[in-house]
Design a protein around this motif. Structure first.
Motif, PDB file in Angstrom:
ATOM      1  N   PRO A   1      16.571 -33.539 -39.264  1.00 14.28           N
ATOM      2  CA  PRO A   1      17.726 -33.716 -40.148  1.00 14.28           C
ATOM      3  C   PRO A   1      18.240 -32.370 -40.624  1.00 14.28           C
ATOM      4  O   PRO A   1      17.573 -31.346 -40.479  1.00 14.28           O
ATOM      5  CB  PRO A   1      17.145 -34.533 -41.313  1.00 14.28           C
ATOM      6  N   THR A   2      19.454 -32.377 -41.187  1.00 14.22           N
ATOM      7  CA  THR A   2      19.992 -31.161 -41.789  1.00 14.22           C
ATOM      8  C   THR A   2      19.301 -30.948 -43.130  1.00 14.22           C
ATOM      9  O   THR A   2      19.518 -31.691 -44.079  1.00 14.22           O
ATOM     10  CB  THR A   2      21.509 -31.287 -41.993  1.00 14.22           C
ATOM     11  N   PHE A   3      18.414 -29.941 -43.197  1.00 15.13           N
ATOM     12  CA  PHE A   3      17.716 -29.664 -44.436  1.00 15.13           C
ATOM     13  C   PHE A   3      18.641 -28.966 -45.424  1.00 15.13           C
ATOM     14  O   PHE A   3      19.493 -28.170 -45.045  1.00 15.13           O
ATOM     15  CB  PHE A   3      16.470 -28.813 -44.187  1.00 15.13           C
ATOM     16  N   VAL A   4      18.448 -29.256 -46.694  1.00 16.12           N
ATOM     17  CA  VAL A   4      19.332 -28.785 -47.749  1.00 16.12           C
ATOM     18  C   VAL A   4      18.535 -27.950 -48.744  1.00 16.12           C
ATOM     19  O   VAL A   4      17.431 -28.327 -49.148  1.00 16.12           O
ATOM     20  CB  VAL A   4      19.988 -29.980 -48.470  1.00 16.12           C
ATOM     21  N   SER A   5      19.097 -26.804 -49.130  1.00 10.45           N
ATOM     22  CA  SER A   5      18.515 -26.012 -50.213  1.00 10.45           C
ATOM     23  C   SER A   5      19.052 -26.527 -51.539  1.00 10.45           C
ATOM     24  O   SER A   5      20.216 -26.917 -51.632  1.00 10.45           O
ATOM     25  CB  SER A   5      18.867 -24.533 -50.053  1.00 10.45           C
TER      26      SER A   5
ATOM     27  N   GLU B   1      22.113 -40.189 -42.555  1.00  7.05           N
ATOM     28  CA  GLU B   1      23.138 -40.588 -41.593  1.00  7.05           C
ATOM     29  C   GLU B   1      24.475 -40.902 -42.253  1.00  7.05           C
ATOM     30  O   GLU B   1      25.513 -40.955 -41.590  1.00  7.05           O
ATOM     31  CB  GLU B   1      22.673 -41.800 -40.783  1.00  7.05           C
ATOM     32  N   ASN B   2      24.475 -41.088 -43.572  1.00  8.34           N
ATOM     33  CA  ASN B   2      25.723 -41.304 -44.307  1.00  8.34           C
ATOM     34  C   ASN B   2      26.297 -40.004 -44.858  1.00  8.34           C
ATOM     35  O   ASN B   2      27.216 -40.028 -45.673  1.00  8.34           O
ATOM     36  CB  ASN B   2      25.484 -42.293 -45.454  1.00  8.34           C
ATOM     37  N   GLN B   3      25.708 -38.868 -44.422  1.00 10.04           N
ATOM     38  CA  GLN B   3      26.147 -37.542 -44.844  1.00 10.04           C
ATOM     39  C   GLN B   3      25.978 -37.337 -46.354  1.00 10.04           C
ATOM     40  O   GLN B   3      26.818 -36.719 -47.009  1.00 10.04           O
ATOM     41  CB  GLN B   3      27.602 -37.281 -44.418  1.00 10.04           C
ATOM     42  N   ARG B   4      24.907 -37.877 -46.896  1.00 13.72           N
ATOM     43  CA  ARG B   4      24.580 -37.693 -48.301  1.00 13.72           C
ATOM     44  C   ARG B   4      23.201 -37.032 -48.425  1.00 13.72           C
ATOM     45  O   ARG B   4      22.309 -37.296 -47.620  1.00 13.72           O
ATOM     46  CB  ARG B   4      24.584 -39.035 -49.055  1.00 13.72           C
ATOM     47  N   THR B   5      23.047 -36.188 -49.433  1.00 13.03           N
ATOM     48  CA  THR B   5      21.786 -35.491 -49.635  1.00 13.03           C
ATOM     49  C   THR B   5      20.792 -36.390 -50.366  1.00 13.03           C
ATOM     50  O   THR B   5      21.088 -36.908 -51.440  1.00 13.03           O
ATOM     51  CB  THR B   5      22.005 -34.207 -50.452  1.00 13.03           C
ATOM     52  N   LEU B   6      19.621 -36.541 -49.773  1.00 13.68           N
ATOM     53  CA  LEU B   6      18.533 -37.293 -50.386  1.00 13.68           C
ATOM     54  C   LEU B   6      17.420 -36.332 -50.781  1.00 13.68           C
ATOM     55  O   LEU B   6      17.115 -35.389 -50.053  1.00 13.68           O
ATOM     56  CB  LEU B   6      17.985 -38.348 -49.427  1.00 13.68           C
ATOM     57  N   VAL B   7      16.818 -36.582 -51.938  1.00 15.92           N
ATOM     58  CA  VAL B   7      15.716 -35.746 -52.412  1.00 15.92           C
ATOM     59  C   VAL B   7      14.530 -36.635 -52.764  1.00 15.92           C
ATOM     60  O   VAL B   7      14.699 -37.806 -53.119  1.00 15.92           O
ATOM     61  CB  VAL B   7      16.108 -34.921 -53.657  1.00 15.92           C
ATOM     62  N   PRO B   8      13.309 -36.090 -52.672  1.00 20.52           N
ATOM     63  CA  PRO B   8      12.147 -36.854 -53.133  1.00 20.52           C
ATOM     64  C   PRO B   8      12.305 -37.198 -54.606  1.00 20.52           C
ATOM     65  O   PRO B   8      12.729 -36.357 -55.401  1.00 20.52           O
ATOM     66  CB  PRO B   8      10.974 -35.897 -52.902  1.00 20.52           C
TER      67      PRO B   8
END
Length: 368
Positions: A29-33, A52-59
């Motif tokens: 996946p595209t990892f995000v800082s 896949e919905n182009q939204r950032t998910l975080v733990p």
């Protein structure tokens, strides 16, 4: 910083990096800082990513520990209640409906579980809890503000500076960051021609190509390279991964693609499965005096599966004598070699060298 036009920005980014026909199954996946109040978050074992919905998910652990919320888990309803300062959120696994203070709110993505972790939509949760959120598509970075910070106290990427407890070689850098330990600054750089080498304080001050626009491009190349390098799975890897890895490199010949494809075959034969991520530091660049820049990164990697301890990572310097344990996180710093074959205004063309290595000039240790 750009405002949060995430859907359009990420879609363009992914297509430009991998091509519109890339196989999602074989690419990470595209990892995000994530930068929170001027400090970059280093996720211990589960990285923020774009779904896949182009939204950032975080733990969800990030929400509890970094945003100061109380987070629960209700197994029967598969729900995650989140509370802070009188705001109440209830998210349900697999649902695109959230409850905010008892009112239903439609989401544009879902809460998911992945590798034993629960992931929640970062922007939605942060803004409900009163934070301001910004998106920088050029570096795949989310910046979260819960308090006011003066621009004079940060660098161009919104990171907090510090002026105390400085590393011994502080003069080598344009500034020192509050969220970077001295040991990362003090690791020696590789010297090819010491008399002609330059540290980052010199580079930023004297060479026009070392500007934020170019450096953002270099950081993008490095993050993509790291996501591919440290995330391979023998069950899904294919030629899409090989082509994507090849695209991150400065391509002098198609021989590199052949070597990458040979590694893909080895991954399948040796049943290699690894996961990890790296974070490049834009202020930590070194010119070796011989045509190459080295950008320092912090990385984590875990070896989940392999039959033989050999070439587990696509890296000619991979330590054959080291006995990495399975299912254990390892962490370290490394200098990744970047080169270009363009003269003149070369800034936007710098890419990962075919000889770049995570193990050439590095530290690595088991995370206890």
């Amino acid at each position: 910083m750009k405002k949060w036009f995430m859907a359009m920005t990420i879609a363009v980014l992914v297509i430009s990096l991998f091509g519109a026909t890339a196989s999602a199954a074989s690419l990470p996946p595209t990892f995000v800082s994530v930068v929170l109040d001027g400090k970059k978050i280093w996720f211990p074992d589960a990285q923020a990513y774009v779904d896949e919905n182009q939204r950032t998910l975080v733990p969800v652990r990030f929400v509890a520990e970094s945003l100061g919320a109380k987070v629960g888990w209700e197994a029967q309803s598969q729900s995650v209640p989140i509370e802070r300062d009188g705001q109440h959120i209830r998210l349900q696994i697999g649902s695109n409906i959230a409850l905010v203070n008892g009112q239903e709110v439609a989401l544009d993505t879902q809460v998911v579980t992945k590798d034993g972790r629960t992931y929640v939509p970062l922007r939605f949760v942060s803004e409900v809890l009163g934070a301001e959120v910004e998106w920088d598509g050029s570096t795949s970075t989310v910046t979260i503000h819960t308090k006011d910070i003066s621009e004079s106290d940060t660098d161009k990427w919104g990171r907090l500076l510090r002026t105390t407890d400085l590393p011994k070689n502080a003069a080598d850098y344009p500034y020192i960051l509050a969220d970077v330990p001295n040991e990362m600054y003090e690791m020696a750089y590789p010297h090819s021609r010491p008399s002609e080498s330059k540290v980052s304080s010199e580079l930023y001050a004297t060479i026009p190509e070392y500007n934020k626009q170019n450096v953002d491009i270099w950081m993008g190349h490095l993050k993509t390279f790291g996501a591919l390098l440290l995330n391979v799975d023998y069950r899904t890897i294919d030629d899409t991964w090989a082509q994507a890895m090849f695209a991150t490199k400065m391509q002098n010949s198609n021989a590199e693609l052949r070597y990458i494809r040979e590694y893909v075959d080895w991954v399948k034969e040796n049943q290699i499965h690894i996961m990890g991520y790296l974070e490049p530091e834009p202020s930590m660049i070194f010119y070796d005096g011989f045509g190459a820049d080295y950008i320092r990164v912090k990385f984590r990697v875990q070896f989940l599966s392999f039959k033989h301890h050999k070439r587990l990572i696509y890296d000619n310097w991979f330590p054959q004598e080291a006995d990495f344990e399975k299912n254990v996180w390892y962490e370290g710093y490394a200098d990744i070699k970047m080169v270009t074959n363009v003269g003149g205004n070369w800034g936007s063309t710098l890419k990962v060298s075919p000889t770049a290595s995570l193990f050439f000039n590095h530290t690595i240790s088991k995370v206890e």
